[in-house]
Design a protein around this motif. Structure first.
Motif, PDB file in Angstrom:
ATOM      1  N   ALA A 130      10.634  12.757  -1.993  1.00 49.02           N
ATOM      2  CA  ALA A 130      10.111  11.951  -0.888  1.00 49.02           C
ATOM      3  C   ALA A 130       9.022  10.997  -1.360  1.00 49.02           C
ATOM      4  O   ALA A 130       8.133  11.376  -2.131  1.00 49.02           O
ATOM      5  CB  ALA A 130       9.554  12.858   0.206  1.00 49.02           C
ATOM      6  N   SER A 131       9.091   9.761  -0.897  1.00 50.81           N
ATOM      7  CA  SER A 131       7.988   8.820  -1.108  1.00 50.81           C
ATOM      8  C   SER A 131       6.811   9.259  -0.246  1.00 50.81           C
ATOM      9  O   SER A 131       6.979   9.971   0.741  1.00 50.81           O
ATOM     10  CB  SER A 131       8.408   7.404  -0.714  1.00 50.81           C
ATOM     11  OG  SER A 131       9.496   6.964  -1.498  1.00 50.81           O
ATOM     12  N   GLN A 132       5.622   8.825  -0.618  1.00 52.34           N
ATOM     13  CA  GLN A 132       4.447   9.203   0.155  1.00 52.34           C
ATOM     14  C   GLN A 132       4.570   8.695   1.590  1.00 52.34           C
ATOM     15  O   GLN A 132       4.905   7.541   1.830  1.00 52.34           O
ATOM     16  CB  GLN A 132       3.173   8.636  -0.487  1.00 52.34           C
ATOM     17  CG  GLN A 132       2.765   9.326  -1.772  1.00 52.34           C
ATOM     18  CD  GLN A 132       1.367   8.931  -2.190  1.00 52.34           C
ATOM     19  OE1 GLN A 132       0.380   9.373  -1.619  1.00 52.34           O
ATOM     20  NE2 GLN A 132       1.283   8.077  -3.182  1.00 52.34           N
ATOM     21  N   HIS A 133       4.287   9.606   2.527  1.00 54.11           N
ATOM     22  CA  HIS A 133       4.301   9.260   3.941  1.00 54.11           C
ATOM     23  C   HIS A 133       3.313  10.171   4.650  1.00 54.11           C
ATOM     24  O   HIS A 133       2.869  11.174   4.105  1.00 54.11           O
ATOM     25  CB  HIS A 133       5.711   9.398   4.533  1.00 54.11           C
ATOM     26  CG  HIS A 133       6.301  10.762   4.382  1.00 54.11           C
ATOM     27  ND1 HIS A 133       6.806  11.229   3.188  1.00 54.11           N
ATOM     28  CD2 HIS A 133       6.460  11.770   5.265  1.00 54.11           C
ATOM     29  CE1 HIS A 133       7.262  12.467   3.342  1.00 54.11           C
ATOM     30  NE2 HIS A 133       7.050  12.826   4.592  1.00 54.11           N
ATOM     31  N   GLN A 134       2.962   9.805   5.846  1.00 53.39           N
ATOM     32  CA  GLN A 134       1.894  10.488   6.588  1.00 53.39           C
ATOM     33  C   GLN A 134       0.634  10.625   5.723  1.00 53.39           C
ATOM     34  O   GLN A 134      -0.034  11.653   5.720  1.00 53.39           O
ATOM     35  CB  GLN A 134       2.366  11.860   7.086  1.00 53.39           C
ATOM     36  CG  GLN A 134       3.456  11.775   8.137  1.00 53.39           C
ATOM     37  CD  GLN A 134       3.818  13.128   8.727  1.00 53.39           C
ATOM     38  OE1 GLN A 134       3.043  14.075   8.687  1.00 53.39           O
ATOM     39  NE2 GLN A 134       5.021  13.216   9.288  1.00 53.39           N
ATOM     40  N   ILE A 135       0.344   9.578   4.965  1.00 52.96           N
ATOM     41  CA  ILE A 135      -0.874   9.538   4.148  1.00 52.96           C
ATOM     42  C   ILE A 135      -2.091   9.693   5.053  1.00 52.96           C
ATOM     43  O   ILE A 135      -2.148   9.083   6.119  1.00 52.96           O
ATOM     44  CB  ILE A 135      -0.946   8.195   3.373  1.00 52.96           C
ATOM     45  CG1 ILE A 135       0.190   8.134   2.333  1.00 52.96           C
ATOM     46  CG2 ILE A 135      -2.300   8.013   2.695  1.00 52.96           C
ATOM     47  CD1 ILE A 135       0.297   6.791   1.636  1.00 52.96           C
ATOM     48  N   PRO A 136      -3.074  10.530   4.704  1.00 50.90           N
ATOM     49  CA  PRO A 136      -3.246  11.221   3.421  1.00 50.90           C
ATOM     50  C   PRO A 136      -2.708  12.651   3.407  1.00 50.90           C
ATOM     51  O   PRO A 136      -2.972  13.386   2.460  1.00 50.90           O
ATOM     52  CB  PRO A 136      -4.769  11.231   3.253  1.00 50.90           C
ATOM     53  CG  PRO A 136      -5.264  11.391   4.666  1.00 50.90           C
ATOM     54  CD  PRO A 136      -4.304  10.602   5.523  1.00 50.90           C
ATOM     55  N   GLN A 137      -1.964  13.086   4.419  1.00 53.20           N
ATOM     56  CA  GLN A 137      -1.450  14.455   4.457  1.00 53.20           C
ATOM     57  C   GLN A 137      -0.069  14.545   3.809  1.00 53.20           C
ATOM     58  O   GLN A 137       0.914  14.956   4.429  1.00 53.20           O
ATOM     59  CB  GLN A 137      -1.386  14.982   5.894  1.00 53.20           C
ATOM     60  CG  GLN A 137      -2.725  15.402   6.465  1.00 53.20           C
ATOM     61  CD  GLN A 137      -3.515  14.224   6.985  1.00 53.20           C
ATOM     62  OE1 GLN A 137      -2.943  13.309   7.574  1.00 53.20           O
ATOM     63  NE2 GLN A 137      -4.819  14.230   6.784  1.00 53.20           N
ATOM     64  N   HIS A 138       0.002  14.125   2.562  1.00 52.76           N
ATOM     65  CA  HIS A 138       1.229  14.325   1.789  1.00 52.76           C
ATOM     66  C   HIS A 138       0.789  14.815   0.413  1.00 52.76           C
ATOM     67  O   HIS A 138       0.190  14.077  -0.351  1.00 52.76           O
ATOM     68  CB  HIS A 138       2.030  13.029   1.657  1.00 52.76           C
ATOM     69  CG  HIS A 138       3.372  13.234   1.019  1.00 52.76           C
ATOM     70  ND1 HIS A 138       4.354  12.280   1.024  1.00 52.76           N
ATOM     71  CD2 HIS A 138       3.905  14.295   0.359  1.00 52.76           C
ATOM     72  CE1 HIS A 138       5.426  12.727   0.398  1.00 52.76           C
ATOM     73  NE2 HIS A 138       5.163  13.952  -0.023  1.00 52.76           N
ATOM     74  N   GLY A 187       0.281   5.235   7.531  1.00 49.52           N
ATOM     75  CA  GLY A 187       0.878   6.430   6.971  1.00 49.52           C
ATOM     76  C   GLY A 187       1.656   6.205   5.702  1.00 49.52           C
ATOM     77  O   GLY A 187       2.058   7.163   5.030  1.00 49.52           O
ATOM     78  N   TYR A 188       1.856   4.929   5.317  1.00 49.26           N
ATOM     79  CA  TYR A 188       2.641   4.626   4.128  1.00 49.26           C
ATOM     80  C   TYR A 188       1.841   3.877   3.070  1.00 49.26           C
ATOM     81  O   TYR A 188       2.365   3.531   2.014  1.00 49.26           O
ATOM     82  CB  TYR A 188       3.880   3.809   4.499  1.00 49.26           C
ATOM     83  CG  TYR A 188       4.800   4.557   5.428  1.00 49.26           C
ATOM     84  CD1 TYR A 188       5.757   5.427   4.934  1.00 49.26           C
ATOM     85  CD2 TYR A 188       4.675   4.426   6.818  1.00 49.26           C
ATOM     86  CE1 TYR A 188       6.588   6.139   5.791  1.00 49.26           C
ATOM     87  CE2 TYR A 188       5.495   5.133   7.676  1.00 49.26           C
ATOM     88  CZ  TYR A 188       6.445   5.986   7.158  1.00 49.26           C
ATOM     89  OH  TYR A 188       7.261   6.692   8.013  1.00 49.26           O
ATOM     90  N   SER A 189       0.571   3.638   3.344  1.00 54.71           N
ATOM     91  CA  SER A 189      -0.304   2.980   2.383  1.00 54.71           C
ATOM     92  C   SER A 189      -1.730   3.443   2.646  1.00 54.71           C
ATOM     93  O   SER A 189      -2.007   4.108   3.640  1.00 54.71           O
ATOM     94  CB  SER A 189      -0.207   1.457   2.512  1.00 54.71           C
ATOM     95  OG  SER A 189      -1.005   0.819   1.530  1.00 54.71           O
ATOM     96  N   SER A 190      -2.627   3.111   1.724  1.00 50.75           N
ATOM     97  CA  SER A 190      -4.026   3.509   1.876  1.00 50.75           C
ATOM     98  C   SER A 190      -4.925   2.435   1.295  1.00 50.75           C
ATOM     99  O   SER A 190      -4.491   1.600   0.485  1.00 50.75           O
ATOM    100  CB  SER A 190      -4.283   4.844   1.168  1.00 50.75           C
ATOM    101  OG  SER A 190      -4.064   4.719  -0.228  1.00 50.75           O
ATOM    102  N   LYS A 191      -6.184   2.460   1.699  1.00 51.69           N
ATOM    103  CA  LYS A 191      -7.142   1.478   1.209  1.00 51.69           C
ATOM    104  C   LYS A 191      -7.360   1.606  -0.294  1.00 51.69           C
ATOM    105  O   LYS A 191      -7.730   0.635  -0.963  1.00 51.69           O
ATOM    106  CB  LYS A 191      -8.468   1.641   1.944  1.00 51.69           C
ATOM    107  CG  LYS A 191      -8.399   1.313   3.435  1.00 51.69           C
ATOM    108  CD  LYS A 191      -9.740   1.504   4.110  1.00 51.69           C
ATOM    109  CE  LYS A 191      -9.666   1.168   5.593  1.00 51.69           C
ATOM    110  NZ  LYS A 191     -10.970   1.369   6.283  1.00 51.69           N
ATOM    111  N   GLU A 192      -7.146   2.799  -0.829  1.00 53.85           N
ATOM    112  CA  GLU A 192      -7.339   3.011  -2.264  1.00 53.85           C
ATOM    113  C   GLU A 192      -6.286   2.288  -3.103  1.00 53.85           C
ATOM    114  O   GLU A 192      -6.489   2.042  -4.289  1.00 53.85           O
ATOM    115  CB  GLU A 192      -7.297   4.507  -2.605  1.00 53.85           C
ATOM    116  CG  GLU A 192      -8.461   5.307  -2.040  1.00 53.85           C
ATOM    117  CD  GLU A 192      -8.224   5.751  -0.605  1.00 53.85           C
ATOM    118  OE1 GLU A 192      -7.157   5.416  -0.042  1.00 53.85           O
ATOM    119  OE2 GLU A 192      -9.104   6.430  -0.049  1.00 53.85           O
ATOM    120  N   SER A 193      -5.160   1.961  -2.482  1.00 50.44           N
ATOM    121  CA  SER A 193      -4.073   1.289  -3.196  1.00 50.44           C
ATOM    122  C   SER A 193      -4.296  -0.218  -3.146  1.00 50.44           C
ATOM    123  O   SER A 193      -4.056  -0.856  -2.120  1.00 50.44           O
ATOM    124  CB  SER A 193      -2.720   1.648  -2.578  1.00 50.44           C
ATOM    125  OG  SER A 193      -2.509   3.044  -2.616  1.00 50.44           O
TER     126      SER A 193
END
Length: 243
Positions: A130-138, A187-193
């Motif tokens: 699975a690709s990261q999803h429901q970030i940050p709860q993955h 849920g599919y990206s984050s500020k850290e990216s």
């Protein structure tokens, strides 16, 4: 809250993982506990061939619980790794793509075993690629070897094990999630990216490649390899002596 994107993803998953509903038709009965199912019951109740008397939906947050006017359905907020239900409470336990979002997944499996009645069935859908999803709860993805080991350690007997998808369907899935991450859907990206300048220059070419990749991946997935599946469908039985 179920967003249009999440609804689309769930419908796509349900289409690709038809064997989950086949397993529910075969093994589901009596009182059912759905650990972390969210809106999954909305799709279950449409299928008249899935038999049960009561469906309890356990979620860690009330915002993930749908409001359903159905006498067979009830919802409760709680921790799937430390449930308040008594031992041997449910005939069937369902756990659909939840373990990857749990920091201590072994504890959840052990709790599922505890609340399951002897000879009851636990039905899992567990991702491997699975690709990261429901970030940050993955937190994780899982191989068949981890699954078999944790079921053995939890005194659950595997009665059915199927792989869903393979290398090519994984490729198609990754290309689809590329768009969700690139466009920073919640849920599919984050500020850290962070994005560098080349990303924006190359994005049109990336998008073209990803679009073609989805199509090619789905075509080749007809004859897919099984060493690198998207998900594992696993049905386990609690032995009568495990009380």
């Amino acid at each position: 809250m179920e967003t249009p994107l999440n609804k689309f993803i769930l419908k796509l998953r349900n289409l690709r993982a038809k064997c989950v509903f086949d397993a529910l038709k075969k093994y589901c009965h009596g009182s059912v506990l759905d650990v972390g199912g969210g809106y999954f019951y909305l799709y279950v109740k449409e299928n008249q061939k899935i038999n049960f008397e009561k469906w309890t939906n356990l979620e860690y947050g009330g915002d993930r619980l749908p409001h359903i006017n159905d006498s067979r359905y009830e919802s409760t907020v709680g921790d799937g790794c430390a449930m308040t239900f008594a031992d041997n409470s449910f005939d069937t336990v369902v756990n659909i793509q939840v373990l990857e979002h749990v920091y201590e997944p072994i504890k959840m499996v052990q709790e599922i075993q505890r609340v399951l009645k002897p000879n009851g069935y636990a039905i899992f859908l567990i991702p491997q690629t699975a690709s990261q999803h429901q970030i940050p709860q993955h937190y994780y993805n899982f191989t068949r070897y981890w699954i078999k080991k944790v079921m053995e350690k939890s005194n659950l007997e595997i009665v059915e094990f199927k792989t869903i998808g393979g290398n090519w369907s994984t490729h198609a899935s990754q290309m689809m999630y590329f768009f969700f991450s690139s466009l920073r859907f919640p849920g599919y990206s984050s500020k850290e990216s962070k994005r560098n300048a080349l990303f924006y220059i190359m994005f049109p070419f990336m998008a073209c490649y990803a679009s073609i990749g989805i199509l090619i991946g789905m075509i080749f997935s007809i004859g897919d390899l099984k060493e690198n599946p998207n998900n594992h469908l696993m049905v386990a039985r609690k032995r009568a002596g495990n009380m």
